[in-house]
Design an enzyme around this catalytic site. Structure first.
Site, short mmCIF file in Angstrom:
data_model
loop_
_atom_site.label_atom_id
_atom_site.label_comp_id
_atom_site.label_asym_id
_atom_site.label_seq_id
_atom_site.Cartn_x
_atom_site.Cartn_y
_atom_site.Cartn_z
N ARG A 249 0.28 -0.95 -7.44
CA ARG A 249 1.75 -0.37 -7.57
C ARG A 249 0.80 -0.71 -9.37
NH1 ARG A 249 2.95 0.38 -3.40
NH2 ARG A 249 4.81 0.23 -2.33
N GLU A 278 7.79 5.68 -10.79
CA GLU A 278 7.36 7.84 -10.51
C GLU A 278 8.54 7.90 -10.27
OE1 GLU A 278 5.30 6.27 -6.32
OE2 GLU A 278 4.15 5.09 -8.18
N HIS A 296 0.80 9.13 -5.73
CA HIS A 296 1.41 8.31 -4.93
C HIS A 296 1.32 8.57 -3.28
CE1 HIS A 296 3.54 4.53 -3.92
NE2 HIS A 296 2.18 4.32 -3.31
#
Length: 333
Positions: A249, A278, A296
């Site tokens: 993360r 994000e 991602h």
């Protein structure tokens, strides 16, 4: 007695793509299914009695955040008492306030294992690109520069990979890196027992791992203890000329400290698939050509997304039938 109701809290075109038929099949004899049809958090709760009344289990996909936001304390505290399960589609579940759910008697599941191989492949790609600087080379080719300005990079062979968090993803990543003749060391709070079925060495401290590693791969969850836990102190303890890989993360890394370590030359490069805010990415990261960046992409494959969806449905079906959850979050075990 009325049947349990399952709410699919996901975008119908992106959050339940591969298993719509599986969903109907798994629940046809045990539950009724209702689809999220509210465009905001307030609308969701205003619509509850008319659309969602009696829901006991919620299938949650991250894309539902665009409609109802994160499952934070405020959201969970507003859920009616009928809701007893949040089955999350994703290995990471930092968008869910597990403590608030636990206080309300709501169980939470997630999808570890289903994401391991795909995420490990992304970490492997980032490692090779960061070491060999393939992202720079591709940019050169696409802009007609060929090898202009490119400097010799690094081979993976005989380098040491330090894995911070040797769980399912870390183990799958380790197996991939062994194929490139890399040495594997790892740090967990406790040594894995029984030992992994591949060659690796346990480090009893993070500092020990950082001192030895040519590549450091972060594979740990984001929580109050890990948020911004990898910062200036940790970068300073890494070997000069080493590489950071993050597929965990974005919030576990202090981005300013990472950029400083790259700009100073202490780190050779980095590979990032995750970011704190994000889909927004720090412009300083984008401008730094030492970094391989991905949006991602860890689980962006049809195969893995199907596995994840099926595991969510299996968790719900098992729970409804009184057999318990297959993959309950660690905080509730």
């Amino acid at each position: 007695m009325s049947r349990p109701r399952v709410l699919i809290c996901a975008n119908p075109t992106t959050g339940l793509v591969w298993t719509k038929e599986d969903c109907a099949d798994k629940f046809k004899d045990i539950a009724d299914v209702v689809q999220l049809d509210s465009s905001s958090r307030d609308a969701f709760f205003n619509d509850w009695d008319a659309k969602y009344k009696g829901v006991t289990a919620i299938y949650r996909h991250n894309d539902s955040a665009s409609a109802v936001g994160f499952f934070d304390k405020e959201f969970i505290d507003r859920l009616p008492g009928s809701v007893k399960l949040i089955a999350h589609n994703g290995a990471g579940y930092d968008q869910i306030d597990v403590a608030a759910a636990t206080a309300r008697g709501i169980e939470v599941s997630h999808t570890p294992k289903a994401v391991d191989e795909a995420t490990a492949t992304v970490a492997a790609y980032l490692t090779l690109s960061a070491l060999r600087q393939f992202h720079r080379a591709e940019t050169n080719v696409r802009s007609g520069k060929w090898k202009s300005g490119l400097m010799p990079a690094l081979d993976p062979d005989q380098k040491t990979v330090g894995i911070v968090g040797m769980g399912g993803i870390g183990s799958a990543y380790a197996r991939r890196m062994l194929g490139f003749d890399m040495k594997i060391i790892y740090y967990n709070r406790r040594e894995i027992s029984p030992k992994p079925d591949f060659e690796c060495t346990y480090c009893s401290s993070l500092d020990d791992l950082l001192a030895q590693s040519d590549v450091v791969s972060l594979n740990l969850p984001l929580n109050d203890k890990t948020k911004s836990s990898f910062g200036r102190e940790q970068f300073a303890k890494m070997k000069k000329g080493s590489v950071l890989i993050n597929t965990a993360r974005g919030g576990v890394v202090d981005e300013d400290a990472l950029i400083e370590a790259l700009d100073s030359g202490h780190l050779f490069s980095a590979g990032l698939d995750v970011f704190p805010d994000e889909p927004n990415v720090n412009p300083r990261l984008v401008a730094n050509d030492k970094i391989t960046l991905l949006p991602h992409m860890g689980t962006e494959t049809k195969d893995t997304q199907r596995k994840m969806e099926l595991l969510v449905l299996d968790n719900i079906a098992s729970w409804i039938q009184g057999k318990g959850l297959l993959t309950q979050v660690a905080e509730q075990k």
